[in-house]
Scaffold this active site. Structure first.
Site, short mmCIF file in Angstrom:
data_model
loop_
_atom_site.label_atom_id
_atom_site.label_comp_id
_atom_site.label_asym_id
_atom_site.label_seq_id
_atom_site.Cartn_x
_atom_site.Cartn_y
_atom_site.Cartn_z
NE ARG A 142 41.39 34.85 35.11
CZ ARG A 142 40.98 35.64 34.12
NH1 ARG A 142 40.27 36.71 34.41
NH2 ARG A 142 41.28 35.36 32.87
CE LYS B 35 30.77 40.30 39.06
NZ LYS B 35 30.83 41.16 40.28
CD GLU C 37 32.23 46.75 40.85
OE1 GLU C 37 31.81 47.79 40.31
OE2 GLU C 37 33.26 46.13 40.45
#
Length: 560
Positions: free
Chosen positions: A263, A273, A37
């Site tokens: 992850r 983020k 994204e």
């Protein structure tokens, strides 16, 4: 590596692909994608995903797309799109001509939503966000149907068309999937597919005022592109039933399958983020590429190499359960790389003046030094040596302990590549601080000359005063004080920030470092590995410490 769960075979995703190859599920095709994204810069966790997706495609002679999940224009910028492309290329991967955007498919996604309404699988809902949360139920209680759930198909079609046309205010209506409000999986309790949002999109401008949700756009984008294996992180495991539900009525023989892997969580590191954006917006770092940041651009500026990051991603493997990796492993990977490939240099970070009283005034010698003792092909260099030198302040102690082998009154040390010297006199200022040492040198002890068999335990690096270049050296430490990863909610993680994560020194370096280019890497003897920063200018070099010399990971492995 400190982990909360044991790493499973790094091939568990390959095992799935191998089974698909055996059954000819996708006609021997392997087609993956990396779908960031564009709402921030990529970090080391994304590097793991990049290496995995592009690596699998390469291993199976397949393809990997770069696709931007640009479905939330309120947070997305072209700057992030550009930075992501740069990061993927820098890591050594290419998407060739396969760069796509979810926005490429907005028209198709809209028409598919109309189809879902037509077959009774989607409806327009007027509940507010708060009301939807109240209707959603709990872990022990099923949710309640929205009062708008049973609107007629025609009414839903008209309302959805009105949403598209901009007839309604932002947030006043959404399109929801009609699945099961009693599902034990919260994701399946009539999730939102579209919302109204008036925000200028970086590619489509103001063409749209409704935007698809990720859980709707992502599987359809995969299907449109012919993706076979949609690999994502473990937090999307509960979303897999919705991924499959969205594709139920998509006309294709073999639909993509979602596969989840753990992850990357890294000790002493901010991996969210959103939290990284907070650090940037609050001015707690100099930007997304601040060398303290775990962003790929930050690691690149600090001096990490793509080879070291790919090596790190390969070593940590692919797991099915979340774990926390010790940052010492990442540091070990860059040390191994630079130990072979980085040239050596001498730089004094906290200079203390030395005068060799018996060395001829005005005389300058050119001494030979190895560029890299681990790599003879890197050759040798010449270093000027003269009467006035600088050593590190920490390399002198007026009242040393018994095991102190550096310079002290009446004691001898060897200057690297040069001579043995002896401290004869200590000069102090009015406050009693040591500002100069008067020493003598032994001309028969020149390194490599073979004229003396005298040995001393201490070996110091140095810089010749008349030839040294002034350097700014930025010493970076971990951004977080705690070894644990940043699981604190909200801005609580800010309390864990290390106030000494950056210390700046004004030092003296070999003249050869006067005109370095940004990105050039060196091992400063006895100091660590350093890289020239982009702030460097001719005659005014700036260096970032990549990592110190002490390798706690290698030590831990040696100790078992």
């Amino acid at each position: 590596m400190s982990t909360t769960n044991t790493t499973i075979s790094s091939n568990f995703i390959q095992n799935i692909i191998n089974d698909d190859q055996k059954t000819n599920k996708y006609g021997q095709r392997v087609h993956t994608r990396f779908p960031p994204e564009p709402n921030g810069y990529l970090h080391i966790g994304h590097a793991k995903s990049i290496c995995l997706n592009f690596g699998l495609a390469k291993e199976y002679s397949g393809l990997c797309n770069l696709r931007f999940d640009d479905t939330n224009p309120s947070k997305e910028e072209v700057e992030y799109v550009d930075s992501i492309q740069q990061d993927v290329k820098w890591l050594g991967f290419s998407w060739d001509d396969r760069m796509f955007y979810a926005s490429d498919y907005f028209e198709e996604l809209y028409h598919y939503a109309v189809k879902l309404i037509t077959i009774g699988k989607a409806y327009v809902c007027d509940l507010t966000a708060q009301q939807m949360r109240e209707y959603r139920g709990t872990l022990t209680e099923p949710g309640k149907d929205s009062p708008y759930r049973n609107r007629t198909i025609q009414e839903n079609l008209d309302l959805f068309q009105g949403m598209k046309n901009g007839d309604f205010p932002d947030g006043s209506r959404v399109l929801r999937a009609k699945i099961d409000m009693a599902s034990p999986n919260f994701t399946m309790r009539d999730p939102v597919l579209y919302r109204i949002m008036r925000a200028t999109h970086h590619r489509t401008g103001d063409q749209w005022c409704i935007y698809p949700m990720y859980d709707y756009a992502h599987p359809l984008s995969d299907a449109i592109e012919g993706i076979t294996h949609s690999i994502c992180t473990l937090e999307f495991e509960d979303h897999r039933p919705l991924y499959d539900w969205v594709l139920q009525d998509w006309e294709a023989e073999a639909k993509p399958q979602q596969i989840e892997f753990a992850r990357l969580d890294l000790t002493n590191t901010v991996m969210s983020k959103r939290k990284l954006r907070t650090l940037v917006e609050k001015g707690l770092v100099s930007g997304w590429d601040d060398p303290r940041m775990p962003t790929i651009s930050g690691l690149r500026r600090r001096g990490y190499t793509p080879e070291a990051i790919r090596d790190f991603c390969d070593r940590i493997g692919v797991a099915k359960s979340n774990s926390t990796v010790d940052i010492a492993l990442l540091e070990h990977c860059i040390r191994e790389d630079l130990n072979i490939n980085a040239a050596r240099a001498m730089t004094v970070l906290q200079p203390l003046k030395i005068v060799l009283t018996n060395y001829p005034e005005g005389q300058v010698e050119e001494l030979e030094a190895e560029n890299n003792p681990e790599n003879a092909e890197m050759g040798i260099r010449k270093i000027p040596f003269s009467r006035v030198l600088y050593i590190e302040q920490d390399d002198f102690m007026e009242n040393p302990s018994k095991k102190y082998f550096r310079l002290s009154p009446g004691k001898e040390v060897r200057l690297k590549y040069a001579y043995i010297i002896k401290c004869e006199e200590v000069i102090k200022d009015a406050e009693g601080r040591v500002i100069e040492l008067r020493c003598t040198y032994d001309p028969d002890t020149k390194s490599g000359a073979g004229t003396s068999n005298r040995k001393v335990k201490g070996v110091l690096h140095w810089a010749a005063a008349d030839h040294a270049v002034d350097v700014e050296v930025r010493l970076y430490e971990y951004l977080l004080l705690d070894e644990e990863d940043d699981e604190a909610d909200g801005d609580d993680f800010l309390a864990k920030l290390n106030p000494d994560s950056l210390v700046v020194r004004q030092g003296k370096a070999e003249p050869a470092l006067a005109n370095v280019n940004g990105g050039e890497r060196y091992q400063f003897l006895r100091q660590g590995f350093f890289a020239a920063d982009s702030d460097s200018r001719p005659g005014k070099p700036v260096f970032n410490r990549i990592v110190g010399l002490r390798d706690s990971w290698a030590k831990a492995q040696k100790e078992g």
